[in-house]
Design a protein around this motif. Structure first.
Motif, PDB file in Angstrom:
ATOM      1  N   ASN A  54       0.825  -1.210   0.000  1.00  0.00           N
ATOM      2  CA  ASN A  54       0.000   0.000   0.000  1.00  0.00           C
ATOM      3  C   ASN A  54       0.860   1.260   0.000  1.00  0.00           C
ATOM      4  N   GLU A  55       1.979   1.231   0.721  1.00  0.00           N
ATOM      5  CA  GLU A  55       2.899   2.366   0.741  1.00  0.00           C
ATOM      6  C   GLU A  55       3.498   2.605  -0.645  1.00  0.00           C
ATOM      7  N   LEU A  56       3.899   1.524  -1.317  1.00  0.00           N
ATOM      8  CA  LEU A  56       4.434   1.653  -2.676  1.00  0.00           C
ATOM      9  C   LEU A  56       3.378   2.203  -3.639  1.00  0.00           C
ATOM     10  N   LYS A  57       2.155   1.720  -3.529  1.00  0.00           N
ATOM     11  CA  LYS A  57       1.067   2.233  -4.368  1.00  0.00           C
ATOM     12  C   LYS A  57       0.875   3.726  -4.154  1.00  0.00           C
ATOM     13  N   ARG A  58       0.890   4.144  -2.897  1.00  0.00           N
ATOM     14  CA  ARG A  58       0.695   5.564  -2.582  1.00  0.00           C
ATOM     15  C   ARG A  58       1.812   6.406  -3.189  1.00  0.00           C
ATOM     16  N   LYS A  59       3.081   5.927  -3.065  1.00  0.00           N
ATOM     17  CA  LYS A  59       4.209   6.665  -3.627  1.00  0.00           C
ATOM     18  C   LYS A  59       4.115   6.753  -5.153  1.00  0.00           C
ATOM     19  N   ILE A  60       3.710   5.672  -5.789  1.00  0.00           N
ATOM     20  CA  ILE A  60       3.572   5.680  -7.254  1.00  0.00           C
ATOM     21  C   ILE A  60       2.488   6.660  -7.678  1.00  0.00           C
ATOM     22  N   GLU A  61       1.351   6.636  -6.990  1.00  0.00           N
ATOM     23  CA  GLU A  61       0.245   7.542  -7.321  1.00  0.00           C
ATOM     24  C   GLU A  61       0.640   9.008  -7.113  1.00  0.00           C
ATOM     25  N   ASN A  62       1.443   9.278  -6.078  1.00  0.00           N
ATOM     26  CA  ASN A  62       1.869  10.656  -5.793  1.00  0.00           C
ATOM     27  C   ASN A  62       3.060  11.084  -6.645  1.00  0.00           C
ATOM     28  N   GLY A  63       3.691  10.138  -7.332  1.00  0.00           N
ATOM     29  CA  GLY A  63       4.862  10.454  -8.143  1.00  0.00           C
ATOM     30  C   GLY A  63       6.133  10.596  -7.334  1.00  0.00           C
ATOM     31  N   THR A  64       6.143  10.095  -6.124  1.00  0.00           N
ATOM     32  CA  THR A  64       7.321  10.219  -5.262  1.00  0.00           C
ATOM     33  C   THR A  64       8.147   8.928  -5.196  1.00  0.00           C
ATOM     34  N   TYR A  65       7.732   7.892  -5.911  1.00  0.00           N
ATOM     35  CA  TYR A  65       8.470   6.623  -5.898  1.00  0.00           C
ATOM     36  C   TYR A  65       9.675   6.743  -6.806  1.00  0.00           C
ATOM     37  N   LYS A  66      10.849   6.455  -6.276  1.00  0.00           N
ATOM     38  CA  LYS A  66      12.096   6.516  -7.033  1.00  0.00           C
ATOM     39  C   LYS A  66      12.685   5.112  -7.144  1.00  0.00           C
ATOM     40  N   VAL A  67      13.117   4.760  -8.342  1.00  0.00           N
ATOM     41  CA  VAL A  67      13.720   3.457  -8.588  1.00  0.00           C
ATOM     42  C   VAL A  67      15.230   3.586  -8.469  1.00  0.00           C
ATOM     43  N   ASP A  68      15.836   2.709  -7.687  1.00  0.00           N
ATOM     44  CA  ASP A  68      17.293   2.648  -7.578  1.00  0.00           C
ATOM     45  C   ASP A  68      17.783   1.821  -8.768  1.00  0.00           C
ATOM     46  N   SER A  69      18.238   2.506  -9.819  1.00  0.00           N
ATOM     47  CA  SER A  69      18.596   1.834 -11.066  1.00  0.00           C
ATOM     48  C   SER A  69      19.762   0.868 -10.897  1.00  0.00           C
ATOM     49  N   LYS A  70      20.706   1.180 -10.028  1.00  0.00           N
ATOM     50  CA  LYS A  70      21.839   0.278  -9.801  1.00  0.00           C
ATOM     51  C   LYS A  70      21.367  -1.022  -9.131  1.00  0.00           C
ATOM     52  N   ALA A  71      20.508  -0.898  -8.144  1.00  0.00           N
ATOM     53  CA  ALA A  71      19.990  -2.088  -7.457  1.00  0.00           C
ATOM     54  C   ALA A  71      19.131  -2.924  -8.415  1.00  0.00           C
ATOM     55  N   LEU A  72      18.339  -2.248  -9.253  1.00  0.00           N
ATOM     56  CA  LEU A  72      17.502  -2.947 -10.224  1.00  0.00           C
ATOM     57  C   LEU A  72      18.378  -3.710 -11.220  1.00  0.00           C
TER      58      LEU A  72
END
Length: 88
Positions: free
Chosen positions: A58-76
């Motif tokens: 639910n926290e990840l969904k909220r961040k995605i909806e708000n546009g505040t979710y950041k992907v760590d490209s190196k970890a990915l």
């Protein structure tokens, strides 16, 4: 009303003439089943469903909806490489 009797002899003769010989079947042969790798993976995913943290989702969904979710490209990228190597 007169009903003629059924002639069972004729029916029996037809049956005997058309009777097929029964062949012996190898009784040692058994049915088998094989589960595909995808099936095994899906079973593993299904078995681990208790480990899902709904609050984190639910926290990840909220961040995605708000546009505040950041992907760590190196970890990915590391996870993708590890997955391709079969380390995950």
């Amino acid at each position: 009303m007169n009903i003629s009797p059924v002639k069972f002899r004729n029916i029996e003769n037809i049956y005997k003439a058309n009777k097929m010989e029964v062949k012996n079947v190898d009784s040692k042969r058994k049915d088998t089943i094989e589960i595909s790798e995808l099936g095994k993976y899906l079973n593993k995913v299904n078995a681990n469903k208790e480990e899902v943290d709904i609050n984190k989702i639910n926290e990840l969904k909220r961040k995605i909806e708000n546009g505040t979710y950041k992907v760590d490209s190196k970890a990915l990228a590391k996870k993708i490489i590890d997955s391709m190597k079969g380390e995950i």
